[in-house]
Design an enzyme around this catalytic site. Sequence first.
Site, PDB file in Angstrom:
ATOM      1  N   THR A  28       0.894  -1.222  -0.023  1.00  0.00           N
ATOM      2  CA  THR A  28      -0.061   0.073   0.035  1.00  0.00           C
ATOM      3  C   THR A  28       0.902   1.175  -0.026  1.00  0.00           C
ATOM      4  O   THR A  28       0.422   2.284  -0.616  1.00  0.00           O
ATOM      5  CB  THR A  28      -0.927  -0.080   1.313  1.00  0.00           C
ATOM      6  N   SER A  73       1.903  -7.535  -0.783  1.00  0.00           N
ATOM      7  CA  SER A  73       2.799  -8.614   0.042  1.00  0.00           C
ATOM      8  C   SER A  73       2.032 -10.029   0.274  1.00  0.00           C
ATOM      9  O   SER A  73       2.486 -10.757   0.759  1.00  0.00           O
ATOM     10  CB  SER A  73       3.118  -8.021   1.016  1.00  0.00           C
ATOM     11  N   SER A  74       0.628  -9.957  -0.180  1.00  0.00           N
ATOM     12  CA  SER A  74      -0.021 -11.161  -0.161  1.00  0.00           C
ATOM     13  C   SER A  74       0.559 -12.259  -1.165  1.00  0.00           C
ATOM     14  O   SER A  74       0.231 -13.077  -1.030  1.00  0.00           O
ATOM     15  CB  SER A  74      -1.386 -11.132  -0.548  1.00  0.00           C
ATOM     16  N   THR A 104       1.895  -4.422   4.402  1.00  0.00           N
ATOM     17  CA  THR A 104       1.816  -4.874   5.756  1.00  0.00           C
ATOM     18  C   THR A 104       1.508  -6.220   5.927  1.00  0.00           C
ATOM     19  O   THR A 104       1.834  -6.921   6.993  1.00  0.00           O
ATOM     20  CB  THR A 104       1.004  -3.686   6.602  1.00  0.00           C
ATOM     21  N   ASP A 105       0.734  -6.770   5.294  1.00  0.00           N
ATOM     22  CA  ASP A 105       0.158  -8.099   5.052  1.00  0.00           C
ATOM     23  C   ASP A 105       1.007  -9.177   5.677  1.00  0.00           C
ATOM     24  O   ASP A 105       0.668 -10.085   6.461  1.00  0.00           O
ATOM     25  CB  ASP A 105      -0.700  -8.529   3.916  1.00  0.00           C
ATOM     26  N   GLN A 292      -2.140 -20.579  19.912  1.00  0.00           N
ATOM     27  CA  GLN A 292      -3.352 -19.573  19.276  1.00  0.00           C
ATOM     28  C   GLN A 292      -3.119 -18.329  20.101  1.00  0.00           C
ATOM     29  O   GLN A 292      -3.809 -17.290  19.439  1.00  0.00           O
ATOM     30  CB  GLN A 292      -4.559 -20.341  19.311  1.00  0.00           C
TER      31      GLN A 292
HETATM   32  N1  ASP Z   1      -2.184  -5.545   0.857  1.00  0.00           N
HETATM   33  C1  ASP Z   1      -1.310  -4.733   1.081  1.00  0.00           C
HETATM   34  C2  ASP Z   1       0.018  -5.528   1.071  1.00  0.00           C
HETATM   35  O1  ASP Z   1       0.437  -6.037   2.135  1.00  0.00           O
HETATM   36  C3  ASP Z   1      -1.537  -4.039   2.478  1.00  0.00           C
HETATM   37  C4  ASP Z   1      -0.468  -3.134   2.947  1.00  0.00           C
HETATM   38  O2  ASP Z   1       0.485  -2.631   2.450  1.00  0.00           O
HETATM   39  O3  ASP Z   1      -1.055  -2.459   4.076  1.00  0.00           O
HETATM   40  O4  ASP Z   1       0.889  -5.478   0.192  1.00  0.00           O
END
Ligand code: ASP
Length: 356
Positions: A28, A73-74, A104-105, A292
């Site tokens: 993002t 990053s997914s 962030t993911d 968990q």
């Molecule tokens: N889907 C984004 C990623 O992880 C979310 C982010 O960057 O916050 O690439």
Amino acid sequence: MPYKTVRINPVLPKQPRSSVLVIYTGGTFGMVYDPKASQLIPFDFEQVLDRVPELNRLDIEITILTLHEIIDSSNMKPAVWVELARIIEENYDQYDSFVILHGTDTMAYTASALSFMLIGLNKPVILTGAQLPIGIARTDARENFITALEIAAAQEDGRPVVPEVCIYFNSFLLRGNRSTKHESVQFNAFTSENYPHLATAGVSIDYNRPFIRPYQSNWSLRIRTELDPNVTILKLFPGITQPVVESIVNIRNLRGVVLETFGAGNAPTDSWFLDTLKEATDRGVVLYNVSQCNGGRVTQGRYQTSKMLEQIGVVSGADSTTEAAITKLMVLLGQESDPAQVRLLLARSLSGEISE
Ligand code: ASP
């Protein structure tokens, strides 16, 4: 093919105090609004100074390297971790530190993986990103980026203050392999339940020195690039059935399983469950027990419901995060063929990821 790079030299009368290599992977962070297409599109880092003019005022020499493929990053994969480790190795002597701009993911997975792949690391590798794109007025990207650069560049007596892999996000510096993404809407995306923050950025940046891995004058960098993908995570839940557990631990070529158990490392005591796990460990599949719960630790043998796991040969993950556990398993299985040796190393802290 060479990487695209941009260099920003501070306009200052004196020499920059430090040099940082920034590796842009996507996420993002690097999105801007394209009014023509009415959508967010990745922004070209050649124009980084238009978006973050403050970079010019830092007394740091910044080089920004963009990966060939910018990803959400997914889509992160071990091959990209290897690419990152290689870039760091190739540029290790030319730069004082590294900042990785990352979605962030899966940032906590990448930070954990790199902490196990960069052996003898003695320079800061700080990952950061943003919850709102850099092109949006209320973005957190600018503050995260600038403070990550300040932390990467921080030195004392000519030595880096934070010579380890970390995540900087929303005012806090966390040990990379202790971090978890716990929030997708608020700015405080990351938590480190089982290890204190390494720094807090307010008016000044306050370092929590006793918890930062100390600089070792005789260390030199070496990278591990073999990661075994034949691993999985099995999250338990009340009612999990025999066919589900059996089909997972019997996956062809499977070598390691992170078992996400309840509470302090507890699991059902049904004989079909324990027998299935025992058959798997007897075959050489390595089982690694993490909880968990985000906080606290696995203590196998504390309850009757975890005693049997200990007897079967399941390794306690202590207070490890799942992100650290699965990446540690990939790295160890990539380097060792003997399951007994992998079990031995899993139980130890390799890079500060567990409290022994
Ligand atoms: N889907 C984004 C990623 O992880 C979310 C982010 O960057 O916050 O690439």
